[in-house]
Write a protein that holds these residues in place. Sequence first.
Motif, short mmCIF file in Angstrom:
data_model
loop_
_atom_site.label_atom_id
_atom_site.label_comp_id
_atom_site.label_asym_id
_atom_site.label_seq_id
_atom_site.Cartn_x
_atom_site.Cartn_y
_atom_site.Cartn_z
N ASP A 220 23.32 -6.68 0.73
CA ASP A 220 22.71 -7.80 0.07
C ASP A 220 22.21 -8.68 1.10
N LYS A 222 22.44 -12.55 0.50
CA LYS A 222 22.89 -13.44 -0.51
C LYS A 222 22.32 -14.94 -0.17
N GLY A 234 21.47 -15.24 -6.03
CA GLY A 234 21.77 -13.90 -6.63
C GLY A 234 21.47 -12.84 -5.99
N TYR A 277 31.63 -1.77 -8.52
CA TYR A 277 30.90 -2.39 -7.44
C TYR A 277 31.58 -3.42 -6.52
N ARG A 295 29.50 -3.62 -12.82
CA ARG A 295 28.30 -3.23 -13.21
C ARG A 295 27.14 -2.93 -11.99
N GLY A 297 24.79 -3.66 -9.02
CA GLY A 297 24.24 -4.85 -8.35
C GLY A 297 22.76 -5.09 -8.36
N ASP A 298 22.42 -6.23 -8.37
CA ASP A 298 20.98 -6.63 -8.39
C ASP A 298 20.78 -7.77 -7.20
N PRO A 299 19.98 -7.19 -6.11
CA PRO A 299 19.03 -6.05 -6.27
C PRO A 299 19.42 -4.82 -5.56
N GLU A 300 20.61 -4.52 -5.36
CA GLU A 300 21.13 -3.02 -5.00
C GLU A 300 20.61 -1.93 -5.70
N1 GLY Z 1 23.97 -8.41 -5.44
C1 GLY Z 1 24.85 -9.26 -5.92
C2 GLY Z 1 25.22 -9.14 -7.48
O1 GLY Z 1 24.73 -8.25 -8.03
O2 GLY Z 1 26.14 -9.72 -8.01
#
Ligand code: GLY
Length: 429
Positions: A220, A222, A234, A277, A295, A297-300
């Motif tokens: 990511d 950050k 995020g 994660y 959960r 990851g976002d944006p993984e």
């Molecule tokens: N990639 C950062 C998060 O999902 O917390």
Amino acid sequence: MKILVIGGGGREHALVWKLAQSPRATQMWCAPGNAGIAGETVAANGSAVECVGIGAEDLPALLEFAREQQIDLTVVGPDNPLAMGIVDQFQAAGLRVWGPTQQAAQFESSKIFSQEFMDRNGVPTMKSASFTAAAEARAFAASLDGKCAVKADGLALGKGVLICNTPDEANAAIDQIMTDRAFGDAGSSVLIQELITGMEVSLHALCDGKTAKLFPSSQDHKRALDGDQGLNTGGMGTYSPVPFLSDEKLNEIANAVLEPWLAGCAAEGIDFRGMLYPGIMLTDDGLKVLEFNARFGDPETQVYLPRLENDLVDLFEASIDGTLDQHELRWSDQSAVCVVIASGGYPGSYEKGKVITGIADADALPGVKVFHAGTKLDDGNVVNAGGRVLGVTALGQGLQAARDLAYEAAAKIQFEGAFTRSDIAAKAL
Ligand code: GLY
């Protein structure tokens, strides 16, 4: 199969998009969803995915909706409903739901729980201690010369972590969290961890209570600005796989984390079924786990799911049923890069309601998928409705090709104030 996805960001768009490709999916909903999710269709019969105006934390309304619609599988995207016990409540109502229980979600919802678990079970991590009294916290921070991360124990919308480099900064951070309660009750206790330097990498492992199936590596970005400058966000973009981690090295790292973690869960009676994660740091002194999330990851997720060749419905069912050992994860050998387009001013304040153009042109490029994060429909237009607005994801033969394509696609999308980082995946090339 009727499927409900909970959440409304880029991660949930990627989940909906991938689940909708399953031949087993017949009808799908997302609560609350976003403009991009509302444009998806179920591959098996062409039915539209329906967005439902229920917030991801409105557990009673979600439960009522799932009961009424006789949902066969509910998939929970964000951390907050997991921490609130959505999985326990759905299970108690006899509904099938994917995600960890409230007890297992503590790996993310309580930083102190997670850190103490690591210390007890030999998961490699940093020197740390937790405190309910500010004076003791200050003394420990001083023993680290003030070079530490001060973390509010509970969930704080991703903001409860303050990085300090001097004793004065550490004292101010402790006061802000514990005395001023800048993050509310999440700051009734703090975790203080020594600061370490190195390369940060994201691991993901799908778990079923006894088996953990490792995903490929990803990274990511950050910080808001190029060169890892600016404020923490995020996540401004991701890529997968990470070329400086060979499969052998990745497995070695994963074993150092997952084996003691699984053994610890078994010994302590924690039945984790969902996505683990871990954020890890590769340091000169070996790898250290910075934190666990419970959960995707976002944006993984936006780079993983375009590369995943399995049916995600099958994998989620195996994760619920404890049969993941019967599945092999299959991944495309293509690389994926996701470039996030954010609203001007993010992660600070920003204006909403700006009309977005060019999404269809970007999506029309072969190998490109534009995932919506903070968008909504307004009078027939797609407008920005959040800080991270879109995740432009491209697949390519090699990272350079994927990166070039992602930026070519992102350049087609415009709205007032929009910005991207220009160096997503650059450090891997
Ligand atoms: N990639 C950062 C998060 O999902 O917390």
